[in-house]
Design a protein around this motif. Structure first.
Motif, PDB file in Angstrom:
ATOM      1  N   ASP A 127       6.777  -5.444   1.268  1.00 17.26           N
ATOM      2  CA  ASP A 127       7.178  -6.550   0.617  1.00 17.26           C
ATOM      3  C   ASP A 127       7.904  -7.842  -0.891  1.00 17.26           C
ATOM      4  OD1 ASP A 127       4.938  -7.863   2.679  1.00 17.26           O
ATOM      5  OD2 ASP A 127       3.418  -7.921   0.881  1.00 17.26           O
ATOM      6  N   ILE A 128       8.698  -6.246  -1.111  1.00 11.42           N
ATOM      7  CA  ILE A 128       9.560  -6.692  -2.413  1.00 11.42           C
ATOM      8  C   ILE A 128      11.064  -7.145  -1.282  1.00 11.42           C
ATOM      9  CG2 ILE A 128       8.649  -5.291  -4.156  1.00 11.42           C
ATOM     10  CD1 ILE A 128      11.364  -3.246  -3.684  1.00 11.42           C
ATOM     11  N   LYS A 129      11.744  -7.776  -2.169  1.00  9.46           N
ATOM     12  CA  LYS A 129      12.877  -8.326  -2.166  1.00  9.46           C
ATOM     13  C   LYS A 129      14.183  -7.588  -2.419  1.00  9.46           C
ATOM     14  CE  LYS A 129      12.098 -12.436   0.733  1.00  9.46           C
ATOM     15  NZ  LYS A 129      12.780 -13.499   0.964  1.00  9.46           N
ATOM     16  N   VAL A 130      15.309  -6.791  -1.942  1.00  6.61           N
ATOM     17  CA  VAL A 130      16.090  -6.638  -2.100  1.00  6.61           C
ATOM     18  C   VAL A 130      17.671  -7.540  -2.678  1.00  6.61           C
ATOM     19  CG1 VAL A 130      18.082  -4.737  -2.781  1.00  6.61           C
ATOM     20  CG2 VAL A 130      15.932  -4.091  -1.034  1.00  6.61           C
ATOM     21  N   GLY A 131      17.492  -7.908  -3.587  1.00  5.92           N
ATOM     22  CA  GLY A 131      18.297  -9.324  -3.598  1.00  5.92           C
ATOM     23  C   GLY A 131      17.643 -10.680  -2.577  1.00  5.92           C
ATOM     24  N   ASP A 132      18.096 -10.952  -1.995  1.00  5.52           N
ATOM     25  CA  ASP A 132      17.738 -12.091  -1.047  1.00  5.52           C
ATOM     26  C   ASP A 132      17.278 -11.417   0.207  1.00  5.52           C
ATOM     27  OD1 ASP A 132      20.083 -11.854  -0.295  1.00  5.52           O
ATOM     28  OD2 ASP A 132      20.512 -13.521   0.191  1.00  5.52           O
ATOM     29  N   LYS A 133      17.405 -10.346   0.284  1.00  7.54           N
ATOM     30  CA  LYS A 133      16.911  -9.527   2.121  1.00  7.54           C
ATOM     31  C   LYS A 133      15.784  -8.781   1.747  1.00  7.54           C
ATOM     32  CE  LYS A 133      21.074 -10.459   3.591  1.00  7.54           C
ATOM     33  NZ  LYS A 133      22.403  -9.602   3.397  1.00  7.54           N
ATOM     34  N   PRO A 134      14.595  -8.595   2.658  1.00  5.28           N
ATOM     35  CA  PRO A 134      13.836  -7.670   3.300  1.00  5.28           C
ATOM     36  C   PRO A 134      14.180  -6.027   2.864  1.00  5.28           C
ATOM     37  CG  PRO A 134      13.671  -9.746   4.474  1.00  5.28           C
ATOM     38  CD  PRO A 134      15.061  -9.546   3.793  1.00  5.28           C
ATOM     39  N   LEU A 135      12.816  -5.409   2.269  1.00  2.00           N
ATOM     40  CA  LEU A 135      13.613  -4.659   2.165  1.00  2.00           C
ATOM     41  C   LEU A 135      13.448  -3.509   3.427  1.00  2.00           C
ATOM     42  CD1 LEU A 135      14.246  -1.533   0.986  1.00  2.00           C
ATOM     43  CD2 LEU A 135      11.050  -1.550   0.461  1.00  2.00           C
ATOM     44  N   VAL A 136      13.835  -2.878   4.095  1.00  2.00           N
ATOM     45  CA  VAL A 136      14.143  -1.902   5.024  1.00  2.00           C
ATOM     46  C   VAL A 136      13.937  -0.503   4.528  1.00  2.00           C
ATOM     47  CG1 VAL A 136      14.584  -1.007   7.168  1.00  2.00           C
ATOM     48  CG2 VAL A 136      15.102  -3.705   6.665  1.00  2.00           C
ATOM     49  N   TYR A 137      13.042   0.092   4.148  1.00  2.00           N
ATOM     50  CA  TYR A 137      13.567   1.664   3.605  1.00  2.00           C
ATOM     51  C   TYR A 137      12.912   2.583   5.040  1.00  2.00           C
ATOM     52  CZ  TYR A 137      11.175   4.998   0.794  1.00  2.00           C
ATOM     53  OH  TYR A 137      11.406   6.356   0.245  1.00  2.00           O
ATOM     54  N   LEU A 138      13.888   3.364   4.391  1.00  2.00           N
ATOM     55  CA  LEU A 138      13.973   4.173   5.526  1.00  2.00           C
ATOM     56  C   LEU A 138      14.232   5.904   5.331  1.00  2.00           C
ATOM     57  CD1 LEU A 138      15.747   1.927   8.385  1.00  2.00           C
ATOM     58  CD2 LEU A 138      13.531   2.166   8.307  1.00  2.00           C
ATOM     59  N   ASP A 139      13.826   5.531   4.130  1.00  2.00           N
ATOM     60  CA  ASP A 139      14.339   6.843   3.017  1.00  2.00           C
ATOM     61  C   ASP A 139      12.649   7.931   3.380  1.00  2.00           C
ATOM     62  OD1 ASP A 139      15.707   8.734   1.840  1.00  2.00           O
ATOM     63  OD2 ASP A 139      15.413   7.671  -0.436  1.00  2.00           O
ATOM     64  N   ASN A 140      12.259   7.759   4.273  1.00  2.00           N
ATOM     65  CA  ASN A 140      10.704   7.869   3.750  1.00  2.00           C
ATOM     66  C   ASN A 140      10.479   9.698   3.930  1.00  2.00           C
ATOM     67  OD1 ASN A 140       8.988   6.103   4.071  1.00  2.00           O
ATOM     68  ND2 ASN A 140      10.668   6.079   5.969  1.00  2.00           N
ATOM     69  N   ALA A 141      11.757  10.515   4.563  1.00  2.00           N
ATOM     70  CA  ALA A 141      11.881  12.183   3.939  1.00  2.00           C
ATOM     71  C   ALA A 141      11.961  12.498   2.735  1.00  2.00           C
ATOM     72  CB  ALA A 141      12.704  12.732   4.852  1.00  2.00           C
ATOM     73  N   ALA A 142      12.931  11.527   1.575  1.00  2.00           N
ATOM     74  CA  ALA A 142      13.008  12.359   0.402  1.00  2.00           C
ATOM     75  C   ALA A 142      11.492  11.741  -0.634  1.00  2.00           C
ATOM     76  CB  ALA A 142      13.986  11.489   0.150  1.00  2.00           C
ATOM     77  N   SER A 143      11.291  10.593   0.258  1.00  2.99           N
ATOM     78  CA  SER A 143       9.658   9.601  -0.758  1.00  2.99           C
ATOM     79  C   SER A 143       9.047   8.789  -0.192  1.00  2.99           C
ATOM     80  CB  SER A 143      10.063   9.563  -2.128  1.00  2.99           C
ATOM     81  OG  SER A 143       8.254   9.650  -2.581  1.00  2.99           O
ATOM     82  N   SER A 144       7.861   9.123   0.610  1.00  2.64           N
ATOM     83  CA  SER A 144       6.760   8.110   1.494  1.00  2.64           C
ATOM     84  C   SER A 144       6.390   6.929   0.329  1.00  2.64           C
ATOM     85  CB  SER A 144       6.372   8.163   2.489  1.00  2.64           C
ATOM     86  OG  SER A 144       5.210   9.172   1.545  1.00  2.64           O
ATOM     87  N   GLN A 145       6.154   5.627   0.790  1.00 10.68           N
ATOM     88  CA  GLN A 145       5.450   4.982   0.108  1.00 10.68           C
ATOM     89  C   GLN A 145       3.696   5.146  -0.298  1.00 10.68           C
ATOM     90  OE1 GLN A 145       7.220   3.262  -2.048  1.00 10.68           O
ATOM     91  NE2 GLN A 145       9.460   3.406  -1.146  1.00 10.68           N
ATOM     92  N   MET A 146       3.372   4.048  -0.859  1.00  7.30           N
ATOM     93  CA  MET A 146       2.223   5.410  -1.359  1.00  7.30           C
ATOM     94  C   MET A 146       0.863   3.635  -1.073  1.00  7.30           C
ATOM     95  SD  MET A 146       0.650   5.615  -4.762  1.00  7.30           S
ATOM     96  CE  MET A 146       1.782   7.096  -5.457  1.00  7.30           C
ATOM     97  N   PRO A 147      -0.277   3.610  -0.100  1.00  6.16           N
ATOM     98  CA  PRO A 147      -0.810   2.655   0.430  1.00  6.16           C
ATOM     99  C   PRO A 147      -1.363   1.638  -0.965  1.00  6.16           C
ATOM    100  CG  PRO A 147      -1.512   4.191   0.808  1.00  6.16           C
ATOM    101  CD  PRO A 147      -0.448   4.581   0.110  1.00  6.16           C
ATOM    102  N   GLN A 148      -1.986   0.922  -0.903  1.00  5.90           N
ATOM    103  CA  GLN A 148      -2.906  -0.069  -1.767  1.00  5.90           C
ATOM    104  C   GLN A 148      -4.428   1.240  -2.128  1.00  5.90           C
ATOM    105  OE1 GLN A 148      -2.240  -2.916  -3.559  1.00  5.90           O
ATOM    106  NE2 GLN A 148      -3.749  -2.070  -5.164  1.00  5.90           N
TER     107      GLN A 148
END
Length: 422
Positions: A31-52
């Motif tokens: 849900d975070i933004k990079v500047g004013d743009k929604p994050l599009v996270y496509l770096d999962n091979a380096a590290s995936s994100q963590m669920p709540q």
């Protein structure tokens, strides 16, 4: 992935599609933004994100269960020990290990590979022996074996790849001789996404009496792993690439091999008795878990396994394959963009180069649109040399990514090209 479309049944497709909004809500960072743009996270091979659910489990441990393990009889220590060992059993079942003592907790895949190099390699590999690696290896499965070869006077032999990024298995089989003592190979290439035919390659090595280590860092997040079916001798992967915390991973090893190995690290908890005359080592797995382990991270790893299994590895593999197919089609349609290592059997990883634009510039400009990709050699410089490129841009997908995000990526690449065309 070959034949994976058969897994993407209408019911599975509907479940993933209808549940995508809810599923993405499990990952607060999306849900975070990079500047004013929604994050599009496509770096999962380096590290995936963590669920709540994993975040909550970590917090719950720290708030109500935190203590050191294996070293006291008080309530909190006993509780923490139970939770830590419960995570080991979850990992045992996740990979289909025969016994829970075959699961060693490490700080990650790199640590696991180094454990095998020191514990097995330094004990059993001698001057003149040969170690087989592949051209698709991450540096973590190259450098330790180079260190060992230099120390012992051993020789490293390398399995080549073709222009699609596939291992030449016939050439692999020709490398075996009476001096071959060990094989180390990746299940999936981190730089290209290529899935290697490891079951066949393990069988070939065993015909020659040679043990095999599998680097599974890029495979475990995307597909079911059954170490008994594979018959591998060692298998390593990390939590942070599969919705878990950083700083923890596992080494699976066949019990008889682990028992024959010398410890990698000395210290507390890896001993049965200590005197200044002699130390007697603990049983496996504890022989290889010196010192206070990352207890919270291990418990969080167990929670991540629970989360992935609730979704289902087959469903994950099928959906990610659909993303891979769509992204590959869309990127191929961009003039001046080339996919590197475009083999038919791969996980959801796309390495690409944009004509006339350095990958670091591509990544920097994409970041201005909120798009996170990885740029560089991806700790796989031999692969870059094979394809005669200094680096690539790599987009890697997870089950919480969407086709809409792929479309944002494609638009971003086109925007990068326009900037350099001016």
């Amino acid at each position: 992935m070959k034949m994976v479309d058969a897994l993407l049944t209408p019911s599975v497709r509907q479940t993933i599609a209808s549940g995508m909004e809810r599923l993405r809500a499990d990952f607060p960072i999306l849900d975070i933004k990079v500047g004013d743009k929604p994050l599009v996270y496509l770096d999962n091979a380096a590290s995936s994100q963590m669920p709540q659910a994993v975040i909550d489990r970590l917090v719950h441990y720290q708030k109500t269960q935190h203590a050191n393990i294996h070293r006291a009889v008080h309530h909190l220590s006993d509780l923490a020990t139970q939770e830590y060992e419960a995570a080991r059993r979850k990992l045992q079942h996740f990979i289909g290990a025969r016994e829970e003592r075959e699961v060693i907790f490490t700080s990650g895949t790199t640590d696991s590979i180094n454990l095998v190099m020191h514990g097995y390699g330094r004990k059993f590999i001698q001057n003149g022996d040969e170690i087989i690696l592949t051209a698709l290896e991450h540096h973590s499965n190259i450098v330790p074996w180079q260190m060992l070869a230099e120390e012992k006077g051993a020789r490293i032999r390398v399995v080549p790849i073709n222009d699609a990024g596939e291992l030449l298995v016939d050439e692999y089989e020709k490398l075996f001789n009476s001096r071959t003592r060990f094989v180390g190979l990746s299940h999936v290439s981190n730089a290209l996404g290529s899935i290697n035919p490891i079951k066949r390659m393990i069988a070939t090595a065993h015909q020659h009496g040679v043990p095999v280590l599998i680097d599974g860092a890029q495979a475990a997040p995307h597909m079911k792993i059954d170490v008994q079916d594979l018959d591998c001798d060692f298998y390593a992967f990390s939590a942070h690439k599969m919705c878990g915390p950083t700083g923890v991973g596992i080494l699976y090893g066949k019990a008889h091999l682990l028992e024959s190995m010398q410890p990698f690290k000395g210290g507390g908890d890896m001993i049965a008795s200590v005197s200044f005359e002699k130390t007697t080592y603990n049983d496996i797995p504890y022989k290889f878990e010196a010192g206070t382990p990352p207890i919270a991270a291990v418990i969080g790893f167990g929670a991540a396994i629970d989360y992935l299994e609730q979704i289902g590895l087959d469903a994950i593999a099928a959906y990610e394959h659909e993303l891979l197919v769509y992204a590959s089609e869309q990127i191929r349609m961009i003039p001046g963009v080339r996919i590197v290592g475009d083999c038919p059997d791969k996980v959801a990883v796309i390495s690409f180069v944009v004509d006339g634009i350095h990958p670091h510039d591509v990544g920097t400009l994409l970041n201005q649109d909120g798009i996170a990709v990885r740029t560089g050699h991806h700790c796989a410089q031999p692969i870059m040399q094979r394809f005669n490129v200094a680096a690539t841009s790599r987009a890697s997908f997870s089950f919480y990514n969407t086709k809409e995000e792929i479309e944002v990526l494609v638009a971003g690449i086109r925007s990068v090209q326009k900037v350099f065309a001016q």
